[in-house]
Design a protein around this motif. Sequence first.
Motif, mmCIF file in Angstrom:
data_model
loop_
_atom_site.group_PDB
_atom_site.id
_atom_site.type_symbol
_atom_site.label_atom_id
_atom_site.label_comp_id
_atom_site.label_asym_id
_atom_site.label_seq_id
_atom_site.Cartn_x
_atom_site.Cartn_y
_atom_site.Cartn_z
ATOM 1 N N PRO A 239 0.842 -1.202 0.000
ATOM 2 C CA PRO A 239 0.000 0.000 0.000
ATOM 3 C C PRO A 239 0.876 1.251 0.000
ATOM 4 C CG PRO A 239 -0.754 -1.575 1.642
ATOM 5 C CD PRO A 239 0.566 -2.082 1.147
ATOM 6 N N ARG A 240 0.379 2.300 -0.623
ATOM 7 C CA ARG A 240 1.183 3.511 -0.765
ATOM 8 C C ARG A 240 1.575 4.089 0.601
ATOM 9 N NH1 ARG A 240 2.595 6.307 -5.003
ATOM 10 N NH2 ARG A 240 1.253 5.016 -6.338
ATOM 11 N N SER A 241 0.680 4.015 1.581
ATOM 12 C CA SER A 241 1.003 4.562 2.902
ATOM 13 C C SER A 241 2.151 3.791 3.554
ATOM 14 C CB SER A 241 -0.226 4.538 3.803
ATOM 15 O OG SER A 241 -0.691 3.210 3.983
ATOM 16 N N VAL A 242 2.143 2.472 3.386
ATOM 17 C CA VAL A 242 3.209 1.650 3.957
ATOM 18 C C VAL A 242 4.527 1.922 3.230
ATOM 19 C CG1 VAL A 242 3.989 -0.718 4.373
ATOM 20 C CG2 VAL A 242 1.572 -0.135 4.642
ATOM 21 N N ALA A 243 4.452 2.066 1.921
ATOM 22 C CA ALA A 243 5.651 2.369 1.140
ATOM 23 C C ALA A 243 6.242 3.711 1.539
ATOM 24 C CB ALA A 243 5.326 2.347 -0.349
ATOM 25 N N ALA A 244 5.377 4.681 1.798
ATOM 26 C CA ALA A 244 5.855 6.005 2.209
ATOM 27 C C ALA A 244 6.581 5.932 3.548
ATOM 28 C CB ALA A 244 4.683 6.982 2.287
ATOM 29 N N GLU A 245 6.056 5.145 4.473
ATOM 30 C CA GLU A 245 6.713 4.996 5.774
ATOM 31 C C GLU A 245 8.043 4.272 5.631
ATOM 32 O OE1 GLU A 245 3.944 3.167 8.420
ATOM 33 O OE2 GLU A 245 3.092 5.091 9.029
ATOM 34 N N ALA A 246 8.088 3.278 4.746
ATOM 35 C CA ALA A 246 9.343 2.557 4.526
ATOM 36 C C ALA A 246 10.404 3.496 3.969
ATOM 37 C CB ALA A 246 9.119 1.385 3.579
ATOM 38 N N ALA A 247 10.014 4.357 3.039
ATOM 39 C CA ALA A 247 10.961 5.325 2.478
ATOM 40 C C ALA A 247 11.399 6.323 3.548
ATOM 41 C CB ALA A 247 10.322 6.049 1.300
ATOM 42 N N ASP A 248 10.471 6.710 4.391
ATOM 43 C CA ASP A 248 10.791 7.626 5.487
ATOM 44 C C ASP A 248 11.797 6.984 6.444
ATOM 45 O OD1 ASP A 248 10.139 10.128 7.040
ATOM 46 O OD2 ASP A 248 9.512 8.637 8.511
ATOM 47 N N ASN A 249 11.644 5.680 6.688
ATOM 48 C CA ASN A 249 12.604 4.973 7.537
ATOM 49 C C ASN A 249 13.995 4.981 6.917
ATOM 50 O OD1 ASN A 249 10.740 4.301 9.517
ATOM 51 N ND2 ASN A 249 10.187 2.384 8.532
ATOM 52 N N GLU A 250 14.051 4.845 5.593
ATOM 53 C CA GLU A 250 15.351 4.872 4.918
ATOM 54 C C GLU A 250 16.035 6.228 5.121
ATOM 55 O OE1 GLU A 250 16.805 2.206 2.501
ATOM 56 O OE2 GLU A 250 15.735 1.365 4.221
ATOM 57 N N ILE A 251 15.239 7.285 5.117
ATOM 58 C CA ILE A 251 15.799 8.619 5.391
ATOM 59 C C ILE A 251 16.370 8.652 6.808
ATOM 60 C CG2 ILE A 251 15.233 11.068 5.654
ATOM 61 C CD1 ILE A 251 13.064 10.668 3.496
ATOM 62 N N GLY A 252 15.643 8.042 7.745
ATOM 63 C CA GLY A 252 16.121 7.976 9.122
ATOM 64 C C GLY A 252 17.409 7.179 9.248
ATOM 65 N N ILE A 253 17.494 6.090 8.494
ATOM 66 C CA ILE A 253 18.722 5.294 8.510
ATOM 67 C C ILE A 253 19.883 6.117 7.966
ATOM 68 C CG2 ILE A 253 19.866 3.286 7.507
ATOM 69 C CD1 ILE A 253 17.106 1.881 7.545
ATOM 70 N N ALA A 254 19.635 6.811 6.864
ATOM 71 C CA ALA A 254 20.684 7.637 6.254
ATOM 72 C C ALA A 254 21.185 8.692 7.231
ATOM 73 C CB ALA A 254 20.157 8.295 4.982
ATOM 74 N N ALA A 255 20.293 9.194 8.087
ATOM 75 C CA ALA A 255 20.658 10.247 9.037
ATOM 76 C C ALA A 255 21.298 9.701 10.315
ATOM 77 C CB ALA A 255 19.421 11.071 9.391
ATOM 78 N N GLY A 256 21.398 8.375 10.429
ATOM 79 C CA GLY A 256 22.088 7.787 11.566
ATOM 80 C C GLY A 256 21.229 7.410 12.748
ATOM 81 N N TRP A 257 19.925 7.502 12.626
ATOM 82 C CA TRP A 257 19.056 7.243 13.763
ATOM 83 C C TRP A 257 18.989 5.760 14.144
ATOM 84 C CZ3 TRP A 257 17.342 10.896 16.923
ATOM 85 C CH2 TRP A 257 17.354 12.219 16.456
ATOM 86 N N PHE A 258 19.362 4.881 13.227
ATOM 87 C CA PHE A 258 19.252 3.444 13.488
ATOM 88 C C PHE A 258 20.610 2.780 13.681
ATOM 89 C CE2 PHE A 258 15.321 4.745 11.591
ATOM 90 C CZ PHE A 258 14.362 3.999 12.271
ATOM 91 N N ASP A 259 21.626 3.576 13.896
ATOM 92 C CA ASP A 259 22.941 3.045 14.256
ATOM 93 C C ASP A 259 23.072 3.174 15.772
ATOM 94 O OD1 ASP A 259 25.552 2.329 14.631
ATOM 95 O OD2 ASP A 259 26.376 3.635 13.077
ATOM 96 N N MET A 260 22.639 2.114 16.467
ATOM 97 C CA MET A 260 22.582 2.150 17.932
ATOM 98 C C MET A 260 23.372 0.981 18.504
ATOM 99 S SD MET A 260 21.907 3.100 20.909
ATOM 100 C CE MET A 260 21.025 4.620 20.573
ATOM 101 N N ARG A 261 24.649 1.223 18.773
ATOM 102 C CA ARG A 261 25.490 0.172 19.344
ATOM 103 C C ARG A 261 25.776 0.513 20.807
ATOM 104 N NH1 ARG A 261 29.661 0.256 14.418
ATOM 105 N NH2 ARG A 261 28.669 2.290 14.116
ATOM 106 N N SER A 262 24.709 0.543 21.590
ATOM 107 C CA SER A 262 24.824 0.907 23.005
ATOM 108 C C SER A 262 25.381 -0.224 23.857
ATOM 109 C CB SER A 262 23.446 1.301 23.547
ATOM 110 O OG SER A 262 22.596 0.158 23.580
ATOM 111 N N GLY A 263 25.251 -1.456 23.374
ATOM 112 C CA GLY A 263 25.629 -2.616 24.172
ATOM 113 C C GLY A 263 24.527 -3.118 25.083
ATOM 114 N N ASP A 264 23.401 -2.392 25.153
ATOM 115 C CA ASP A 264 22.308 -2.806 26.049
ATOM 116 C C ASP A 264 21.778 -4.195 25.695
ATOM 117 O OD1 ASP A 264 22.492 -0.432 27.394
ATOM 118 O OD2 ASP A 264 20.626 0.429 26.629
ATOM 119 N N LEU A 265 21.599 -4.460 24.408
ATOM 120 C CA LEU A 265 21.050 -5.752 24.003
ATOM 121 C C LEU A 265 22.016 -6.879 24.367
ATOM 122 C CD1 LEU A 265 18.844 -7.387 22.669
ATOM 123 C CD2 LEU A 265 19.830 -6.839 20.429
ATOM 124 N N HIS A 266 23.266 -6.694 24.077
ATOM 125 C CA HIS A 266 24.280 -7.702 24.406
ATOM 126 C C HIS A 266 24.273 -7.993 25.914
ATOM 127 C CE1 HIS A 266 28.369 -9.514 23.351
ATOM 128 N NE2 HIS A 266 28.226 -9.721 24.645
#
Length: 306
Positions: A239-266
């Motif tokens: 669906p177009r709305s889902v595709a738009a959100e996926a593209a928006d997430n890619e923008i977030g990835i490009a900006a560094g928001w999803f690079d989270m190596r805090s060690g909390d999960l480990h």
Amino acid sequence: MVIGVTGASGRLGRAVVDELLIRGVPAERIVAIVRNPQETTDLSDSGVRVEYGDYDWRDTLTGALPGVNRLLLISSSSRQRRVRQHRSVIDAAVRTGVESIAYTSMVRAQGNPTMLAEAHRGTEAMLRASPIPWTMLRHDWYWENYTAGLDAVIARGELLGAAGAGRVSGAAIADYAAAAATVLTTDGHAGVVYELGGDYALSGVQIAGCIAAVAHRPVAYRMLEPDAYAEALVETGLPRSVAAEAADNEIGIAAGWFDMRSGDLHRLIGRDTTPLSSVVRTALREYGSQFAERSETGNPDRGGHL
């Protein structure tokens, strides 16, 4: 102590229930809250208490939660109704005496500018305002997000994206489930915000390279502009709305928001997070992929974190 898990028939919820059982939590002390109890008869047969609870109907949640001490609120999959649905769960938890809530939020939720983060901020605000002690389990990307349509990606020889050189510190669903199980079965997590990301971060080029290594087929990363990426997803049937959100997430990835190596999960799971190659290989095998046999040869984990 009785542990409740909402959305327990979904991939993450089921993984959490399975992890609790593996850790020795008695089945009768686990409450699996689902919309379709008839789809989880195997859990009932194992002794897990299965309760009907629909995020859209508060009364069903009030009926499902009595006796639950610790609750895992797994985020709703409804983009439009998510905050309202989560309010129903929190209200029902207050009414029934739930003693703590852990919530599966999004990485860097308070500042993350992506569309998907907005609802998570709203839910976190409701939890902070509630009288129930809370724990935020802010999830980064699931490696499994890259296994949907994997055969087509391999056959086409390209992975589409719009994140440029942005990196994702992803992890497997099993890793996030293990972290949730730790929080649900141990003390000392009230009021804590965990930023959960994998031990390493990969760019789109590296993700494509990992898929290629596992499948023994060339796969390149094809960078698109966000609008073009959204259109490409629409062409696949999204669906177009889902595709738009996926593209928006890619923008977030490009900006560094999803690079989270805090060690909390480990630290929460007490081991290394799962390599992407393992998730890809498992997906090919489970999907009955034509490339599964190739993936079992060689050693695609030779790159360590890949």
